[in-house]
Design a protein around this motif. Structure first.
Motif, PDB file in Angstrom:
ATOM      1  N   GLY A 165      18.990  47.487 -13.728  1.00 23.68           N
ATOM      2  CA  GLY A 165      19.844  48.236 -12.805  1.00 23.68           C
ATOM      3  C   GLY A 165      21.055  48.865 -13.451  1.00 23.68           C
ATOM      4  O   GLY A 165      21.875  49.464 -12.758  1.00 23.68           O
ATOM      5  N   ASN A 166      21.192  48.783 -14.773  1.00 26.07           N
ATOM      6  CA  ASN A 166      22.374  49.345 -15.414  1.00 26.07           C
ATOM      7  C   ASN A 166      22.160  50.759 -15.963  1.00 26.07           C
ATOM      8  O   ASN A 166      23.088  51.368 -16.457  1.00 26.07           O
ATOM      9  N   VAL A 167      20.938  51.278 -15.886  1.00 30.95           N
ATOM     10  CA  VAL A 167      20.669  52.675 -16.240  1.00 30.95           C
ATOM     11  C   VAL A 167      20.088  53.339 -15.007  1.00 30.95           C
ATOM     12  O   VAL A 167      19.064  52.899 -14.477  1.00 30.95           O
ATOM     13  N   VAL A 168      20.777  54.374 -14.535  1.00 32.50           N
ATOM     14  CA  VAL A 168      20.306  55.113 -13.364  1.00 32.50           C
ATOM     15  C   VAL A 168      19.702  56.420 -13.861  1.00 32.50           C
ATOM     16  O   VAL A 168      20.356  57.192 -14.564  1.00 32.50           O
ATOM     17  N   PHE A 169      18.454  56.659 -13.514  1.00 28.13           N
ATOM     18  CA  PHE A 169      17.779  57.883 -13.926  1.00 28.13           C
ATOM     19  C   PHE A 169      18.089  58.998 -12.934  1.00 28.13           C
ATOM     20  O   PHE A 169      18.265  58.761 -11.748  1.00 28.13           O
ATOM     21  N   ARG A 170      18.120  60.217 -13.410  1.00 28.58           N
ATOM     22  CA  ARG A 170      18.455  61.351 -12.558  1.00 28.58           C
ATOM     23  C   ARG A 170      17.227  62.119 -12.097  1.00 28.58           C
ATOM     24  O   ARG A 170      17.339  63.204 -11.541  1.00 28.58           O
ATOM     25  N   ALA A 171      16.059  61.571 -12.285  1.00 27.73           N
ATOM     26  CA  ALA A 171      14.818  62.254 -11.911  1.00 27.73           C
ATOM     27  C   ALA A 171      14.805  62.584 -10.420  1.00 27.73           C
ATOM     28  O   ALA A 171      15.319  61.836  -9.593  1.00 27.73           O
ATOM     29  N   GLU A 172      14.167  63.695 -10.105  1.00 27.22           N
ATOM     30  CA  GLU A 172      14.060  64.082  -8.695  1.00 27.22           C
ATOM     31  C   GLU A 172      13.097  63.185  -7.926  1.00 27.22           C
ATOM     32  O   GLU A 172      13.241  62.974  -6.736  1.00 27.22           O
ATOM     33  N   ARG A 173      12.111  62.635  -8.646  1.00 29.61           N
ATOM     34  CA  ARG A 173      11.155  61.740  -7.989  1.00 29.61           C
ATOM     35  C   ARG A 173      10.325  61.005  -9.045  1.00 29.61           C
ATOM     36  O   ARG A 173      10.318  61.352 -10.210  1.00 29.61           O
ATOM     37  N   VAL A 174       9.611  59.980  -8.582  1.00 29.19           N
ATOM     38  CA  VAL A 174       8.664  59.244  -9.420  1.00 29.19           C
ATOM     39  C   VAL A 174       7.279  59.472  -8.836  1.00 29.19           C
ATOM     40  O   VAL A 174       7.070  59.331  -7.633  1.00 29.19           O
ATOM     41  N   SER A 209      13.972  49.707 -20.925  1.00 28.33           N
ATOM     42  CA  SER A 209      14.860  50.395 -21.845  1.00 28.33           C
ATOM     43  C   SER A 209      16.300  50.296 -21.365  1.00 28.33           C
ATOM     44  O   SER A 209      16.582  50.357 -20.172  1.00 28.33           O
ATOM     45  N   PHE A 210      17.202  50.153 -22.305  1.00 23.57           N
ATOM     46  CA  PHE A 210      18.619  50.157 -21.971  1.00 23.57           C
ATOM     47  C   PHE A 210      19.268  51.474 -22.367  1.00 23.57           C
ATOM     48  O   PHE A 210      20.479  51.562 -22.500  1.00 23.57           O
ATOM     49  N   THR A 211      18.448  52.495 -22.585  1.00 20.60           N
ATOM     50  CA  THR A 211      18.947  53.830 -22.892  1.00 20.60           C
ATOM     51  C   THR A 211      18.318  54.813 -21.899  1.00 20.60           C
ATOM     52  O   THR A 211      17.467  54.451 -21.093  1.00 20.60           O
ATOM     53  N   ARG A 212      18.697  56.042 -22.008  1.00 20.36           N
ATOM     54  CA  ARG A 212      18.162  57.084 -21.129  1.00 20.36           C
ATOM     55  C   ARG A 212      16.957  57.788 -21.760  1.00 20.36           C
ATOM     56  O   ARG A 212      16.641  58.912 -21.404  1.00 20.36           O
TER      57      ARG A 212
END
Length: 139
Positions: free
Chosen positions: A10-19, A46-49
């Protein structure tokens, strides 16, 4: 996006429009063909983007699982939906690894056979340490 897409911690938030979760290779091909930016979302550890995209994240979890072992046993081919842990890997004992002790012990079916002679040959525990106690000798 109505809810946030994050890694497992929960510490990396992805900016994708959808999955998207295609259930066949044809669905995956069509998805890639009609989409702009596409990244594959693995297990989310992963702890990176590295998997981040402003476009579409693709989960391969819905694809058929396939594991083929070469006839001579020297190689294996797996589909993208196979997770590494499903192959029952055994880490190199001299390397850093993060598998919990209980999980690691399940990967070595003969580990119980090793414990008695190990204790008999080293009754004072001169060659043991916290790691050996936790990962090898504890039951």
């Amino acid at each position: 996006m109505s809810s946030q897409i994050t890694n497992w911690a929960g510490n990396v938030v992805f900016r994708a429009e959808r999955v998207e979760r295609p259930s066949s290779l044809d669905e995956l091909r069509a998805l890639v063909a009609r989409s702009g930016k596409v990244r594959v979302l693995g297990s989310g550890h992963s702890f990176t983007r590295i998997a981040d995209t402003p476009g579409v994240l693709v989960s391969l979890d819905g694809l058929p699982v396939g594991i083929e072992i070469d006839g001579d046993g020297a190689g294996v081919r797996v589909t993208g939906s196979v997770r590494y842990t499903e192959l029952g890997p055994r880490p190199h004992w001299g390397k850093l690894f993060t598998i919990p002790a209980g999980t690691l012990r399940t990967r070595y079916e003969r580990l119980p056979d090793f414990r008695k002679p190990a204790r008999d040959l080293d009754p004072a525990g001169k060659f043991a340490n916290e790691f050996v106690d936790e990962y090898v000798l504890s039951e």
